[in-house]
Design a protein around this motif. Structure first.
Motif, PDB file in Angstrom:
ATOM      1  N   PHE A  46       0.812  -1.217   0.000  1.00 40.08           N
ATOM      2  CA  PHE A  46       0.000   0.000   0.000  1.00 40.08           C
ATOM      3  C   PHE A  46       0.846   1.269   0.000  1.00 40.08           C
ATOM      4  N   SER A  47       2.140   1.146   0.291  1.00 39.51           N
ATOM      5  CA  SER A  47       2.995   2.335   0.213  1.00 39.51           C
ATOM      6  C   SER A  47       3.121   2.819  -1.227  1.00 39.51           C
ATOM      7  N   TRP A  48       2.830   1.962  -2.185  1.00 38.34           N
ATOM      8  CA  TRP A  48       2.888   2.361  -3.586  1.00 38.34           C
ATOM      9  C   TRP A  48       1.829   3.408  -3.926  1.00 38.34           C
ATOM     10  N   ILE A  49       0.755   3.444  -3.119  1.00 42.16           N
ATOM     11  CA  ILE A  49      -0.286   4.443  -3.372  1.00 42.16           C
ATOM     12  C   ILE A  49      -0.244   5.574  -2.338  1.00 42.16           C
ATOM     13  N   GLY A  50       0.862   5.627  -1.588  1.00 38.56           N
ATOM     14  CA  GLY A  50       1.047   6.755  -0.687  1.00 38.56           C
ATOM     15  C   GLY A  50       0.734   6.499   0.769  1.00 38.56           C
ATOM     16  N   TRP A  51       0.314   5.308   1.140  1.00 36.96           N
ATOM     17  CA  TRP A  51       0.037   5.013   2.548  1.00 36.96           C
ATOM     18  C   TRP A  51       1.343   4.801   3.287  1.00 36.96           C
ATOM     19  N   PRO A  52       1.375   5.027   4.592  1.00 36.67           N
ATOM     20  CA  PRO A  52       2.628   4.848   5.332  1.00 36.67           C
ATOM     21  C   PRO A  52       2.961   3.357   5.522  1.00 36.67           C
ATOM     22  N   VAL A  53       4.244   3.080   5.633  1.00 34.30           N
ATOM     23  CA  VAL A  53       4.705   1.715   5.891  1.00 34.30           C
ATOM     24  C   VAL A  53       4.712   1.494   7.399  1.00 34.30           C
ATOM     25  N   LEU A  54       4.160   0.376   7.840  1.00 32.83           N
ATOM     26  CA  LEU A  54       4.163   0.049   9.263  1.00 32.83           C
ATOM     27  C   LEU A  54       5.574  -0.299   9.720  1.00 32.83           C
ATOM     28  N   THR A  55       5.891   0.094  10.937  1.00 32.36           N
ATOM     29  CA  THR A  55       7.148  -0.360  11.520  1.00 32.36           C
ATOM     30  C   THR A  55       6.983  -1.832  11.891  1.00 32.36           C
ATOM     31  N   PRO A  56       8.075  -2.566  12.016  1.00 29.96           N
ATOM     32  CA  PRO A  56       7.933  -3.964  12.437  1.00 29.96           C
ATOM     33  C   PRO A  56       7.231  -4.113  13.788  1.00 29.96           C
ATOM     34  N   HIS A  57       7.469  -3.174  14.699  1.00 31.04           N
ATOM     35  CA  HIS A  57       6.806  -3.260  16.009  1.00 31.04           C
ATOM     36  C   HIS A  57       5.298  -3.052  15.885  1.00 31.04           C
ATOM     37  N   ALA A  58       4.882  -2.135  15.042  1.00 31.21           N
ATOM     38  CA  ALA A  58       3.450  -1.905  14.829  1.00 31.21           C
ATOM     39  C   ALA A  58       2.812  -3.121  14.162  1.00 31.21           C
ATOM     40  N   ALA A  59       3.528  -3.742  13.231  1.00 31.57           N
ATOM     41  CA  ALA A  59       3.000  -4.940  12.572  1.00 31.57           C
ATOM     42  C   ALA A  59       2.870  -6.091  13.557  1.00 31.57           C
ATOM     43  N   ILE A  60       3.825  -6.226  14.461  1.00 33.28           N
ATOM     44  CA  ILE A  60       3.736  -7.286  15.479  1.00 33.28           C
ATOM     45  C   ILE A  60       2.553  -7.028  16.396  1.00 33.28           C
ATOM     46  N   GLY A  61       2.360  -5.781  16.813  1.00 32.77           N
ATOM     47  CA  GLY A  61       1.213  -5.442  17.659  1.00 32.77           C
ATOM     48  C   GLY A  61      -0.108  -5.730  16.965  1.00 32.77           C
ATOM     49  N   GLY A  62      -0.197  -5.363  15.701  1.00 28.47           N
ATOM     50  CA  GLY A  62      -1.413  -5.666  14.946  1.00 28.47           C
ATOM     51  C   GLY A  62      -1.596  -7.163  14.754  1.00 28.47           C
ATOM     52  N   GLY A  63      -0.486  -7.871  14.558  1.00 27.21           N
ATOM     53  CA  GLY A  63      -0.563  -9.319  14.412  1.00 27.21           C
ATOM     54  C   GLY A  63      -1.042 -10.007  15.672  1.00 27.21           C
ATOM     55  N   LEU A  64      -0.643  -9.477  16.824  1.00 26.43           N
ATOM     56  CA  LEU A  64      -1.120 -10.052  18.086  1.00 26.43           C
ATOM     57  C   LEU A  64      -2.638  -9.908  18.218  1.00 26.43           C
ATOM     58  N   LEU A  65      -3.170  -8.781  17.731  1.00 26.12           N
ATOM     59  CA  LEU A  65      -4.624  -8.569  17.798  1.00 26.12           C
ATOM     60  C   LEU A  65      -5.372  -9.369  16.734  1.00 26.12           C
ATOM     61  N   ILE A  66      -4.907  -9.290  15.505  1.00 30.78           N
ATOM     62  CA  ILE A  66      -5.579  -9.984  14.410  1.00 30.78           C
ATOM     63  C   ILE A  66      -5.371 -11.490  14.501  1.00 30.78           C
ATOM     64  N   GLY A  67      -4.303 -11.909  15.174  1.00 32.69           N
ATOM     65  CA  GLY A  67      -4.032 -13.328  15.323  1.00 32.69           C
ATOM     66  C   GLY A  67      -5.064 -14.061  16.153  1.00 32.69           C
ATOM     67  N   LEU A  68      -5.743 -13.367  17.063  1.00 28.86           N
ATOM     68  CA  LEU A  68      -6.749 -14.026  17.908  1.00 28.86           C
ATOM     69  C   LEU A  68      -7.921 -14.588  17.104  1.00 28.86           C
ATOM     70  N   PRO A  69      -8.642 -13.772  16.313  1.00 28.84           N
ATOM     71  CA  PRO A  69      -9.753 -14.354  15.556  1.00 28.84           C
ATOM     72  C   PRO A  69      -9.284 -15.316  14.467  1.00 28.84           C
ATOM     73  N   ALA A  70      -8.111 -15.069  13.898  1.00 29.93           N
ATOM     74  CA  ALA A  70      -7.593 -15.975  12.876  1.00 29.93           C
ATOM     75  C   ALA A  70      -7.285 -17.342  13.477  1.00 29.93           C
ATOM     76  N   THR A  71      -6.689 -17.348  14.664  1.00 27.07           N
ATOM     77  CA  THR A  71      -6.386 -18.606  15.340  1.00 27.07           C
ATOM     78  C   THR A  71      -7.665 -19.326  15.732  1.00 27.07           C
ATOM     79  N   TRP A  72      -8.658 -18.585  16.218  1.00 26.95           N
ATOM     80  CA  TRP A  72      -9.933 -19.198  16.598  1.00 26.95           C
ATOM     81  C   TRP A  72     -10.580 -19.875  15.385  1.00 26.95           C
ATOM     82  N   ALA A  73     -10.585 -19.201  14.242  1.00 25.99           N
ATOM     83  CA  ALA A  73     -11.198 -19.774  13.040  1.00 25.99           C
ATOM     84  C   ALA A  73     -10.443 -21.014  12.582  1.00 25.99           C
TER      85      ALA A  73
END
Length: 75
Positions: free
Chosen positions: A32-59
């Motif tokens: 998405f940075s190709w269209i001008g959105w900011p790139v997530l830092t690795p720490h932000a991606a890990i934090g988001g992964g911890l949150l999004i990982g819960l419903p994904a793991t449940w499914a």
């Protein structure tokens, strides 16, 4: 009726679900940075992964439990 996934199965699968979600978030932010959105830092991606990982793991654990019930129905 399918039984709910057990806590042991969820605990075993969560690190993989959270890691996959974090990787996907980071690489999606690079795309998405190709269209001008900011790139997530690795720490932000890990934090988001911890949150999004819960419903994904449940499914995924629900899917595994259904496959286990199909292979050997509960008594």
């Amino acid at each position: 009726m399918t039984r709910r996934p057990g806590w042991k199965l969820l605990a075993a699968l969560y690190p993989f679900g959270a890691g996959a979600a974090a990787g996907n978030l980071f690489f999606a932010s690079l795309i998405f940075s190709w269209i001008g959105w900011p790139v997530l830092t690795p720490h932000a991606a890990i934090g988001g992964g911890l949150l999004i990982g819960l419903p994904a793991t449940w499914a995924f654990a629900w899917h595994i439990t259904r496959l286990m019930d199909r292979a050997e129905p509960p008594a």
